[in-house]
Scaffold this motif. Structure first.
Motif, mmCIF file in Angstrom:
data_model
loop_
_atom_site.group_PDB
_atom_site.id
_atom_site.type_symbol
_atom_site.label_atom_id
_atom_site.label_comp_id
_atom_site.label_asym_id
_atom_site.label_seq_id
_atom_site.Cartn_x
_atom_site.Cartn_y
_atom_site.Cartn_z
ATOM 1 N N SER A 73 45.837 42.243 39.511
ATOM 2 C CA SER A 73 45.020 41.263 38.791
ATOM 3 C C SER A 73 45.699 40.919 37.478
ATOM 4 O O SER A 73 46.645 41.589 37.062
ATOM 5 C CB SER A 73 43.622 41.840 38.509
ATOM 6 O OG SER A 73 43.725 42.965 37.629
ATOM 7 N N ASP A 74 45.207 39.881 36.830
ATOM 8 C CA ASP A 74 45.745 39.520 35.508
ATOM 9 C C ASP A 74 45.526 40.655 34.517
ATOM 10 O O ASP A 74 46.391 40.937 33.677
ATOM 11 C CB ASP A 74 45.078 38.239 34.986
ATOM 12 C CG ASP A 74 45.605 36.996 35.697
ATOM 13 O OD1 ASP A 74 46.649 37.093 36.375
ATOM 14 O OD2 ASP A 74 44.971 35.935 35.578
ATOM 15 N N GLU A 75 44.355 41.308 34.613
ATOM 16 C CA GLU A 75 44.078 42.431 33.711
ATOM 17 C C GLU A 75 45.094 43.542 33.919
ATOM 18 O O GLU A 75 45.626 44.116 32.946
ATOM 19 C CB GLU A 75 42.671 42.972 33.951
ATOM 20 C CG GLU A 75 42.321 44.147 33.027
ATOM 21 C CD GLU A 75 41.007 44.829 33.386
ATOM 22 O OE1 GLU A 75 40.599 45.745 32.651
ATOM 23 O OE2 GLU A 75 40.400 44.455 34.410
ATOM 24 N N ALA A 76 45.387 43.837 35.201
ATOM 25 C CA ALA A 76 46.356 44.879 35.505
ATOM 26 C C ALA A 76 47.736 44.506 34.964
ATOM 27 O O ALA A 76 48.447 45.347 34.401
ATOM 28 C CB ALA A 76 46.434 45.100 37.015
ATOM 29 N N PHE A 77 48.088 43.227 35.093
ATOM 30 C CA PHE A 77 49.394 42.789 34.593
ATOM 31 C C PHE A 77 49.480 42.972 33.077
ATOM 32 O O PHE A 77 50.478 43.481 32.558
ATOM 33 C CB PHE A 77 49.650 41.322 34.951
ATOM 34 C CG PHE A 77 51.024 40.862 34.563
ATOM 35 C CD1 PHE A 77 52.077 40.970 35.447
ATOM 36 C CD2 PHE A 77 51.266 40.361 33.294
ATOM 37 C CE1 PHE A 77 53.358 40.585 35.077
ATOM 38 C CE2 PHE A 77 52.535 39.971 32.917
ATOM 39 C CZ PHE A 77 53.581 40.071 33.809
ATOM 40 N N HIS A 78 48.440 42.563 32.372
ATOM 41 C CA HIS A 78 48.466 42.671 30.916
ATOM 42 C C HIS A 78 48.508 44.131 30.463
ATOM 43 O O HIS A 78 49.159 44.461 29.468
ATOM 44 C CB HIS A 78 47.260 41.947 30.309
ATOM 45 C CG HIS A 78 47.324 40.456 30.483
ATOM 46 N ND1 HIS A 78 48.439 39.725 30.137
ATOM 47 C CD2 HIS A 78 46.408 39.572 30.975
ATOM 48 C CE1 HIS A 78 48.209 38.442 30.399
ATOM 49 N NE2 HIS A 78 47.001 38.325 30.919
#
Length: 510
Positions: free
Chosen positions: A205-210
């Motif tokens: 997810s985007d959260e995981a990427f960040h």
């Protein structure tokens, strides 16, 4: 003759008195129990043993100095633990013993333990319990296991944990990240395992990427990419392929100028084997980029022009890799249109006509990707033009290749037939042309393929032909169409492995 109950009681007594027995005797008892657990009374034996003998007793066998005892105990534990839920694990003393199992030098014991811990994934509450348990730290440690399948299983499990929001946050807390960093510093192999793990998590997810970016993990891949260690650099490129699978990841690679560095790699001198490896890694990267990003790269960096030039390379590995990557690019409508508009398909055809051996095989596999693109007016025109450019008579050419002694070539041709079955012009060739009888007789002849995979490929061709023609607007409405339909349907109903038998006639002499 003793009853099943008395036999079970005897096994239970022997297990409870194991401290008085030799390793050979313990191994024998465990072997007999293993057989009983698989017997007709297996469920009753399991319950009787679990009720009378604490499971930790079996885990203590794993600490034995005898490998035969450890192996036998592992087999029995696997069977007994089928009936154990994650609730049973957390509500008993088993957690400590599971940590012992995870640290076992025997891969099968470690894998057995991982399989039991994975039961937590069936319930949110159980997953959170594991995240907050020291057992989770032991799982992370298994990523450093010398046995590759065991380490891979642990990494796969951690990725599944990261799909849970609580699990994701737990992975990036200060202590867990420190643990992963410590693991990666032990040697280069573990460094890449950790980087690969975090690259996979970043795609969740985007959260995981960040979180991956803010932890510094992604920047460490960038640093490795610029190192002098060829293996680490190649592994970094592999990680970039995963990172680029999301728009957020692609923008990160663009922002850190990795994309430009990979573009530059396409021009490396091919006289150096190291350069060839890096070059092929970069080519593969661009074959995995999403169509939207690829189109941008084609416009801003003349990427397709560079790939077309690589088709003319004298280096076999570079040429084959480029051919395969063009197949990946052209496996989508947008990608195939782009290849056609840029004249790259013509460059590909030039290679196809001039090639043999491994290059020809790569070309055939890429053709199946081009032909497999879903039909639309523009795509049909492109695919028809490509098909007609292969040969004045493409179907007989493919049929001759389908008789190759090399299974890889035959399977590539079958894949092409499956892909072409989507297109009405090809089905006309298959069913209603001068060559259709020879084609159908070959496809429906079960004796030409002996291997399981070959029989399955043939079946997939027949199934695709029937399905796509059945669902088409014209159906089977032509002279002889009904008979073709019946032949295909008969083959499908008989299945891929049907064997025709001749009736035996017994002759008696008078």
């Amino acid at each position: 003759m003793s009853s099943p109950t008395s036999e079970t009681d005897g096994l239970i007594n022997a297990l409870l008195q194991s401290n008085t027995k030799s390793p050979e005797e313990i191994t024998e008892v465990l072997g007999v129990l293993s057989i009983a657990l698989d017997g007709p009374q297996g469920a009753q034996v399991t319950q009787a043993v679990l009720s009378a003998v604490p499971l930790p007793n079996f885990f203590t066998f794993l600490e034995s100095s005898s490998e035969s005892v450890i192996n036998a105990a592992g087999i029995v534990l696997e069977k007994l633990l089928r009936a154990v839920t994650y609730v049973d694990i957390v509500s008993s003393e088993l957690k400590d013993y599971f940590r012992l199992g995870l640290s076992s030098p025997l891969p099968k014991i470690c894998l057995l333990t991982l399989g039991q811990i994975e039961k937590c994934l069936t319930n949110e509450e159980y997953t959170i319990d594991l995240i907050n348990s020291p057992l989770y730290d032991s799982v992370i440690e298994v990523i450093g296991n010398e046995d590759i399948p065991t380490a891979t299983r642990a990494a796969d499990f951690v990725v599944k944990i990261a799909e849970n929001p609580n699990g994701l946050q737990a992975i990036f807390d200060t202590r867990r990240i420190a643990h992963l960093n410590e693991l990666s510093e032990r040697n280069d192999t573990l460094k890449f395992r950790v980087i690969d793990l975090l690259s996979r998590i970043a795609n969740i997810s985007d959260e995981a990427f960040h979180l991956c970016e803010s932890s510094g993990a992604l920047y460490s891949i960038v640093t490795i990419f610029h190192s002098k260690d060829i293996l680490l650099r190649l592994n970094a490129v592999e990680s970039f392929i995963q990172v680029a699978e999301t728009p957020t990841g692609y923008m990160f690679l663009k922002r850190t100028r990795i994309i430009e560095s990979l573009i530059d790699m396409l021009a490396l001198d091919e006289s150096d084997v190291v350069n060839v490896l890096l070059k092929c890694g970069a080519i593969k990267f661009f074959g995995r980029v999403e169509a939207v990003e690829f189109e941008e790269l084609a416009q801003t960096h003349e990427l397709l022009k560079k790939l077309a030039q690589l088709l003319e390379s004298d280096n076999l590995e570079v040429k084959i890799t480029t051919v395969i990557v063009l197949g990946n690019i052209g496996s989508t409508q947008r990608g195939l249109v782009l290849l056609d508009a840029s004249n790259t398909l013509q460059n590909f055809l030039n290679v196809y006509h001039a090639s043999s051996g491994e290059v020809k095989l790569a070309c055939l596999r890429s053709l199946s990707c081009f032909f497999d693109v879903s039909s639309s007016p523009q795509i049909t025109t492109t695919v028809l033009s490509l098909y007609a450019s292969l040969s004045p008579t493409p179907l007989p050419t493919f049929l001759s290749l389908s008789s190759s002694a090399l299974s890889e070539v035959r399977f590539a041709i079958f894949s092409i037939f499956v892909a072409l079955s989507k297109h009405s012009f090809a089905r006309h060739d298959f069913f209603r042309s001068t060559y259709s009888r020879g084609f159908l007789d070959f496809i429906l002849n079960r004796t030409t393929e002996k291997s399981k995979e070959g029989k399955e490929w043939k079946f997939s061709v027949v199934e695709a032909l029937w399905k796509n023609q059945e669902e088409s607007d014209e159906g089977w409405d032509w002279e002889g169409g009904a008979r073709v339909r019946d032949r295909l349907l008969k083959y499908i109903r008989e299945g891929p492995f049907h064997v025709h038998t001749e009736a035996a006639v017994a002759l008696e002499s008078g």
